[in-house]
Structures are given as structure tokens and as C-alpha cells.
Design a protein around this motif. Sequence first.
Motif, PDB file in Angstrom:
ATOM      1  N   GLY A 119      -1.501 112.209  32.130  1.00 18.71           N
ATOM      2  CA  GLY A 119      -0.215 111.566  31.910  1.00 18.71           C
ATOM      3  C   GLY A 119      -0.172 110.730  30.641  1.00 18.71           C
ATOM      4  O   GLY A 119       0.835 110.102  30.343  1.00 18.71           O
ATOM      5  N   GLY A 120      -1.278 110.687  29.881  1.00 12.94           N
ATOM      6  CA  GLY A 120      -1.262 109.989  28.606  1.00 12.94           C
ATOM      7  C   GLY A 120      -2.281 108.881  28.435  1.00 12.94           C
ATOM      8  O   GLY A 120      -2.485 108.399  27.325  1.00 12.94           O
ATOM      9  N   ALA A 121      -2.928 108.433  29.505  1.00 14.97           N
ATOM     10  CA  ALA A 121      -3.945 107.382  29.368  1.00 14.97           C
ATOM     11  C   ALA A 121      -5.163 107.944  28.639  1.00 14.97           C
ATOM     12  O   ALA A 121      -5.508 109.118  28.791  1.00 14.97           O
ATOM     13  CB  ALA A 121      -4.355 106.866  30.746  1.00 14.97           C
ATOM     14  N   SER A 122      -5.814 107.116  27.824  1.00 16.54           N
ATOM     15  CA  SER A 122      -6.994 107.590  27.103  1.00 16.54           C
ATOM     16  C   SER A 122      -8.237 107.582  27.989  1.00 16.54           C
ATOM     17  O   SER A 122      -9.135 108.410  27.816  1.00 16.54           O
ATOM     18  CB  SER A 122      -7.236 106.745  25.851  1.00 16.54           C
ATOM     19  OG  SER A 122      -7.437 105.394  26.215  1.00 16.54           O
ATOM     20  N   THR A 123      -8.284 106.643  28.944  1.00 12.67           N
ATOM     21  CA  THR A 123      -9.393 106.572  29.889  1.00 12.67           C
ATOM     22  C   THR A 123      -8.864 106.137  31.248  1.00 12.67           C
ATOM     23  O   THR A 123      -7.737 105.633  31.354  1.00 12.67           O
ATOM     24  CB  THR A 123     -10.469 105.542  29.452  1.00 12.67           C
ATOM     25  OG1 THR A 123      -9.892 104.242  29.463  1.00 12.67           O
ATOM     26  CG2 THR A 123     -11.042 105.874  28.084  1.00 12.67           C
ATOM     27  N   ALA A 124      -9.689 106.307  32.255  1.00  7.13           N
ATOM     28  CA  ALA A 124      -9.371 105.820  33.597  1.00  7.13           C
ATOM     29  C   ALA A 124     -10.660 105.289  34.209  1.00  7.13           C
ATOM     30  O   ALA A 124     -11.653 106.012  34.295  1.00  7.13           O
ATOM     31  CB  ALA A 124      -8.786 106.933  34.456  1.00  7.13           C
ATOM     32  N   ALA A 125     -10.651 104.023  34.587  1.00  3.20           N
ATOM     33  CA  ALA A 125     -11.831 103.393  35.187  1.00  3.20           C
ATOM     34  C   ALA A 125     -11.700 103.392  36.709  1.00  3.20           C
ATOM     35  O   ALA A 125     -10.633 103.127  37.251  1.00  3.20           O
ATOM     36  CB  ALA A 125     -11.984 101.969  34.673  1.00  3.20           C
ATOM     37  N   ARG A 157     -21.053  97.730  38.095  1.00  2.28           N
ATOM     38  CA  ARG A 157     -21.224  99.039  37.453  1.00  2.28           C
ATOM     39  C   ARG A 157     -20.208 100.018  38.032  1.00  2.28           C
ATOM     40  O   ARG A 157     -20.056 100.147  39.233  1.00  2.28           O
ATOM     41  CB  ARG A 157     -22.648  99.551  37.661  1.00  2.28           C
ATOM     42  CG  ARG A 157     -22.996 100.683  36.751  1.00  2.28           C
ATOM     43  CD  ARG A 157     -24.418 100.528  36.236  1.00  2.28           C
ATOM     44  NE  ARG A 157     -24.842 101.682  35.469  1.00  2.28           N
ATOM     45  CZ  ARG A 157     -24.692 101.796  34.153  1.00  2.28           C
ATOM     46  NH1 ARG A 157     -24.151 100.806  33.470  1.00  2.28           N
ATOM     47  NH2 ARG A 157     -25.111 102.860  33.519  1.00  2.28           N
ATOM     48  N   HIS A 158     -19.493 100.675  37.134  1.00  2.00           N
ATOM     49  CA  HIS A 158     -18.409 101.567  37.527  1.00  2.00           C
ATOM     50  C   HIS A 158     -18.373 102.773  36.597  1.00  2.00           C
ATOM     51  O   HIS A 158     -19.116 102.843  35.625  1.00  2.00           O
ATOM     52  CB  HIS A 158     -17.069 100.826  37.490  1.00  2.00           C
ATOM     53  CG  HIS A 158     -16.713 100.321  36.127  1.00  2.00           C
ATOM     54  ND1 HIS A 158     -17.251  99.183  35.585  1.00  2.00           N
ATOM     55  CD2 HIS A 158     -15.899 100.836  35.180  1.00  2.00           C
ATOM     56  CE1 HIS A 158     -16.781  99.004  34.371  1.00  2.00           C
ATOM     57  NE2 HIS A 158     -15.955  99.998  34.090  1.00  2.00           N
ATOM     58  N   THR A 159     -17.500 103.714  36.888  1.00  2.00           N
ATOM     59  CA  THR A 159     -17.390 104.950  36.113  1.00  2.00           C
ATOM     60  C   THR A 159     -16.086 104.957  35.331  1.00  2.00           C
ATOM     61  O   THR A 159     -15.037 104.578  35.861  1.00  2.00           O
ATOM     62  CB  THR A 159     -17.429 106.168  37.036  1.00  2.00           C
ATOM     63  OG1 THR A 159     -18.590 106.088  37.857  1.00  2.00           O
ATOM     64  CG2 THR A 159     -17.463 107.466  36.246  1.00  2.00           C
ATOM     65  N   VAL A 160     -16.167 105.377  34.070  1.00  2.00           N
ATOM     66  CA  VAL A 160     -14.994 105.539  33.223  1.00  2.00           C
ATOM     67  C   VAL A 160     -14.875 107.018  32.862  1.00  2.00           C
ATOM     68  O   VAL A 160     -15.849 107.639  32.429  1.00  2.00           O
ATOM     69  CB  VAL A 160     -15.093 104.677  31.945  1.00  2.00           C
ATOM     70  CG1 VAL A 160     -13.898 104.909  31.039  1.00  2.00           C
ATOM     71  CG2 VAL A 160     -15.229 103.198  32.310  1.00  2.00           C
ATOM     72  N   ILE A 161     -13.675 107.550  33.058  1.00  2.00           N
ATOM     73  CA  ILE A 161     -13.421 108.975  32.841  1.00  2.00           C
ATOM     74  C   ILE A 161     -12.585 109.143  31.560  1.00  2.00           C
ATOM     75  O   ILE A 161     -11.675 108.371  31.306  1.00  2.00           O
ATOM     76  CB  ILE A 161     -12.668 109.574  34.044  1.00  2.00           C
ATOM     77  CG1 ILE A 161     -13.495 109.364  35.308  1.00  2.00           C
ATOM     78  CG2 ILE A 161     -12.352 111.053  33.826  1.00  2.00           C
ATOM     79  CD1 ILE A 161     -12.774 109.699  36.586  1.00  2.00           C
ATOM     80  N   ARG A 162     -12.953 110.195  30.787  1.00  2.00           N
ATOM     81  CA  ARG A 162     -12.259 110.523  29.540  1.00  2.00           C
ATOM     82  C   ARG A 162     -12.054 112.025  29.435  1.00  2.00           C
ATOM     83  O   ARG A 162     -12.727 112.802  30.085  1.00  2.00           O
ATOM     84  CB  ARG A 162     -13.096 110.084  28.326  1.00  2.00           C
ATOM     85  CG  ARG A 162     -13.351 108.637  28.204  1.00  2.00           C
ATOM     86  CD  ARG A 162     -14.266 108.340  26.991  1.00  2.00           C
ATOM     87  NE  ARG A 162     -14.336 106.927  26.742  1.00  2.00           N
ATOM     88  CZ  ARG A 162     -15.050 106.073  27.425  1.00  2.00           C
ATOM     89  NH1 ARG A 162     -15.792 106.487  28.420  1.00  2.00           N
ATOM     90  NH2 ARG A 162     -15.042 104.779  27.132  1.00  2.00           N
ATOM     91  N   ARG A 163     -11.163 112.406  28.512  1.00  2.00           N
ATOM     92  CA  ARG A 163     -11.040 113.836  28.177  1.00  2.00           C
ATOM     93  C   ARG A 163     -12.342 114.290  27.536  1.00  2.00           C
ATOM     94  O   ARG A 163     -13.025 113.525  26.875  1.00  2.00           O
ATOM     95  CB  ARG A 163      -9.913 114.069  27.175  1.00  2.00           C
ATOM     96  CG  ARG A 163      -8.541 113.906  27.764  1.00  2.00           C
ATOM     97  CD  ARG A 163      -7.477 114.436  26.773  1.00  2.00           C
ATOM     98  NE  ARG A 163      -6.171 114.250  27.331  1.00  2.00           N
ATOM     99  CZ  ARG A 163      -5.602 115.078  28.205  1.00  2.00           C
ATOM    100  NH1 ARG A 163      -6.258 116.151  28.588  1.00  2.00           N
ATOM    101  NH2 ARG A 163      -4.400 114.834  28.667  1.00  2.00           N
ATOM    102  N   SER A 164     -12.641 115.562  27.694  1.00  2.00           N
ATOM    103  CA  SER A 164     -13.862 116.136  27.074  1.00  2.00           C
ATOM    104  C   SER A 164     -13.721 116.225  25.582  1.00  2.00           C
ATOM    105  O   SER A 164     -12.672 116.373  25.047  1.00  2.00           O
ATOM    106  CB  SER A 164     -14.138 117.532  27.633  1.00  2.00           C
ATOM    107  OG  SER A 164     -14.456 117.442  28.998  1.00  2.00           O
TER     108      SER A 164
END
Length: 164
Positions: A119-125, A157-164
Amino acid sequence: MTDVTEQAPETAPEAVQDEGDIAADYLEELLDIADLDGDIDIESRAGRVYLSVESEQPDDLRLLSKSDVVSALQELTRLAVHAKTGEFSRLILDIGGSRDARAQELSVLVDRAVERIEGGASTAALPPMSSYERKLVHDLVAERGFTSESEGEGADRHTVIRRS
């Protein structure tokens, strides 16, 4: 009922058997104290002991199968193994299918995070979670064609997701 299978080459079968047996004995004692019935299954995958506690009466384990309770019991069981062997334990505990339920919850979290990125976010934590859960998340993210990294220290400690 105990069954040890699939020993990793770097882990002696006797060590896996000992760790599993010590952990099972500890858990059996806890179940007896709580006056709960449960069958304990032990297996080894990639050098790590996995213990599953199941009951013919699923409600018997309902209180124990909550995520925070399973994590706490897992840590107590690891400490019991360490006290007997002097070795660090990386065992994984599942009570009443709690690990599968948590894996499904994590899948939903990853889906929502991917939707935010699409939807346009650069990352999602994602929220902080255990190393075992972060590993599951990394695998789920990779299956969906995205990348992820763990960030933060300790309980944050957590996970951050990004586009490949």
C-alpha cells in the motif's frame, strides 16, 4: 510416550536422549503437581529437541497452552535440563498445539505487514517476539517474496519487513 528420531550429526544420540528424557521428566512432574493429564512426545530435528504435550481432553491443557505460559514453561524446562547436564538447552516446547496456533497468528501479522508495504509503506515493523518466532517470520516473509531483518536488543528485538 517418548520417541527420539532424526538425530543431527553434530549431536550425539545419547545427549539428545538425555536432554529429552530430563525435560520430559520435569514436565511430567509439573503436570502431576497441576493434576493434569498429558502425553509427552520427544523428537529431535536438526540437533534440537522438540517436546509436545497433548491430552485426550484438550481443555485440560487450555490454560497451559497460552503463548506466554508456553514460553515460560519452555524456559523453566530449559533451566531444568541445564541444572542436570550443565549444558545450554535449545529445546522447543509445544503444549496443546500452541506452536501451530502461534505460527498461524504470525502468518496473519506478516500478511498485514505485506499489505502495508504494498500500500506504499517502505517498511513494516512487527512487535517484539522470541528468536524462534522471528525465525518463523523470516521464513514467512521470504515465502512472500520480501526481505526481513531483526532489529533492537533483548526484549525489544523485533522484525522489520521490506521489499526485496
